[in-house]
Write an enzyme that holds these catalytic residues in place. Structure first.
Site, PDB file in Angstrom:
ATOM      1  N   GLY A 123       0.803  -1.218   0.000  1.00 18.91           N
ATOM      2  CA  GLY A 123       0.000   0.000   0.000  1.00 18.91           C
ATOM      3  C   GLY A 123       0.831   1.260   0.000  1.00 18.91           C
ATOM      4  O   GLY A 123       0.348   2.330   0.399  1.00 18.91           O
ATOM      5  N   GLY A 124       2.090   1.180  -0.430  1.00 17.29           N
ATOM      6  CA  GLY A 124       2.919   2.361  -0.537  1.00 17.29           C
ATOM      7  C   GLY A 124       3.245   3.012   0.792  1.00 17.29           C
ATOM      8  O   GLY A 124       3.597   4.194   0.842  1.00 17.29           O
ATOM      9  N   SER A 209       4.602  -5.572  -2.483  1.00 16.83           N
ATOM     10  CA  SER A 209       4.730  -4.150  -2.797  1.00 16.83           C
ATOM     11  C   SER A 209       5.576  -3.451  -1.728  1.00 16.83           C
ATOM     12  O   SER A 209       6.699  -3.879  -1.462  1.00 16.83           O
ATOM     13  CB  SER A 209       3.337  -3.531  -2.940  1.00 16.83           C
ATOM     14  OG  SER A 209       3.395  -2.245  -3.514  1.00 16.83           O
TER      15      SER A 209
END
Length: 516
Positions: A123-124, A209
């Site tokens: 989710g960055g 991610s």
């Protein structure tokens, strides 16, 4: 009690951890303990400080519901990233008091000594939490492992440096609080996971991610040595980044002061503000903070100073479809490359910089931002340590729901986009009511089996799994392609973007391509 859900005591199970007694619940074949505090609430004077030990409680604490998620702005509800990752039936509770984890186990007995998977969501470092439906650990735990999912501080509350934070810190450090939270959770696992049937000597830390980048940084962090014994990274790495070198502490502190100056002049003022006041502040990336990281993570791997643990990592075949646009490639900083490298990139992706949408732009974004960092991570880890690595590419098309907007680059399809592997890896296709086929379900079962096998043995090949050769950059068959049907197995040749990877290698100092 009035207003409280009725509890079936036969389904409850108790365990004792360092802070007190917990009551979890049987869920099918496994037991689940949700909303377990692993650190003190990072609020008030503890905002922007390293995580602290959670206080003890008296009596039995119910661990039946997820704890609050970190404060965050969720993606647009119409977006594909929301529809896959965040489209939950329950309203999401958020709080700055968010440092909770969740445990699923098939056997809550200290005698079991089962392997452990600790999951870091993506989710960055802006959105996400350990209680997302995709990360329900019941199906993984039923394969004989203990599963832990973790919340961490996000946004500017988790990733901010400031000169005043440096001055008040005993080590003169600041930033990286979210990653420090994950480190603290791993320390909690070392001390407590035996009560849930886990073996603290067989812990694998995994993420996708930004969570995969966190795994990379933890491998480079001296304080994390010995806390985990295997690593999994999906679709990102904290080394060989498209953004280039990591910020120094001084650079980050100056940027943090500038970003927060309109909110308050002192730390006391900033700590008095509600958590939501920082949603509009751009958080920093992970930096060389002087506490968690003492050098750039890429440098640590190139010099063999990372944890020498088995690594399984890979990417999806259309990583760039969510991030390539028709407006250019500024996020990749192509203009800043040396002229000879720009020329080689232009030759490999000839239409990437034209005004119209082209596959070349999508490929370049996917290759440079996602696939190459993973390639560099795996290749360098293999070269500078004695630990084996395994590399994959996931290319299964998903049966997407109706009503999605077109990809931002104007392309007609999303392909196997960034995060598309998650429902398969977790064998949680039913978390989304999409039109899954029997092939999807078979692939999900196989991938979860492979991941669980790696967690159990530090090698994905045992237990009747498809033969998957350890990574060797000089060999032909070093990439496992994961897709439904007969294509599951080693590829005939190397990664399709190998020529581009060799070009990107030139962006980094040191002779990292010697053994390629």
């Amino acid at each position: 009690m009035i207003g409280q859900p009725r509890l079936d005591m036969e389904d409850l199970i108790g365990v004792s951890v360092t802070s007190g007694h917990l009551l979890g619940r049987r869920v099918g074949e496994v037991f689940a303990f949700k909303g377990v505090p692993y650190a003190a609430p990072p609020v008030g004077a503890l905002r922007w400080r390293p995580p602290q030990t959670v206080g003890a409680w008296e009596g039995s604490r119910l661990a039946l519901e997820f704890g609050p998620a970190p404060v965050q702005d969720l993606p647009l509800r119409t977006s594909l990233i929301y529809r896959l990752g965040h489209d939950e039936p329950r309203e999401l509770a958020m709080s700055e008091d968010c440092l909770y984890l969740n445990v699923w186990t098939p056997v809550a007995s200290a005698a079991a000594r089962l392997p452990v998977l600790v999951w870091v969501h993506g989710g960055g470092n802006r959105v996400g939490h350990g209680g997302q439906d995709l990360f329900d650990g019941a199906n993984f735990a039923a394969r004989g492992i203990v599963v832990v999912t973790v919340n961490m501080r996000l946004g500017a509350l988790g990733f901010l440096a400031h000169p005043d934070l440096i001055r008040e810190d005993p080590l003169g450090a600041a930033g990286n609080y979210g990653v420090q939270d994950v480190l603290h959770a791993l320390q909690w696992v070392r001390e407590n996971i035996a009560a849930f049937g886990g073996d603290c000597g067989r812990v694998t830390v995994a993420g996708n991610s930004a969570g995969a980048a966190t795994v990379t940084h933890l491998m480079a962090a001296p304080a994390a040595r010995g806390l985990f014994h295997g690593a999994i990274g999906q679709s990102m790495a904290g080394a060989f980044r498209a953004e280039g070198s990591m910020m120094t502490l001084r650079q980050a502190a100056e940027a943090g002061q500038s970003a927060t100056s309109s909110l308050g002049a002192t730390l006391e003022q900033l700590r008095d503000l509600p958590a939501t006041a920082f949603l509009g502040v751009n958080q920093q990336t992970v930096i060389v903070d002087g506490r968690l990281l003492v050098e750039d993570t890429t440098e640590a791997f190139m010099n063999g100073r990372q944890s020498a643990v088995p690594l399984l990592a890979g990417w999806n075949s259309a990583e760039g479809s969510l991030y390539a646009t028709s407006q250019g490639l500024s996020s990749l900083q192509i203009a800043g490359y040396p002229s000879d490298i720009r020329a080689q990139v232009a030759e490999l992706y000839p239409n990437a910089s034209t005004a119209a949408w082209h596959d070349d732009r999508r490929r370049l974004v996917g290759d440079r931002r996602f696939a190459y960092p993973v390639w560099g991570w795996v290749r360098t880890h293999t070269q500078t340590s004695d630990a084996p690595s395994w590399l994959y590419e996931f290319s299964q098309p998903l049966p997407l729901p109706e009503g999605l907007p077109p990809p931002p680059d104007g392309g007609g399809e999303y392909g196997t986009f960034h995060t598309a592997e998650l429902p398969y890896v977790w064998d949680n296709l039913d978390a989304r009511a999409w039109r899954w086929t029997s092939e999807d379900r078979n692939l999900a079962g196989l991938m979860a089996d492979i991941w669980a096998t790696f967690v159990t043995h530090g090698d994905p090949n045992t237990g009747g799994m498809p033969v998957w050769d350890a990574f060797d950059a000089a060999a032909e068959n070093h990439l496992m392609r994961l897709r439904a049907g007969p294509a599951i197995g080693p590829t005939i040749g190397p990664a399709e973007a190998r020529q581009a990877f060799d070009v990107f290698d030139k962006l980094f100092p040191g002779d990292i391509a010697v053994q390629s």
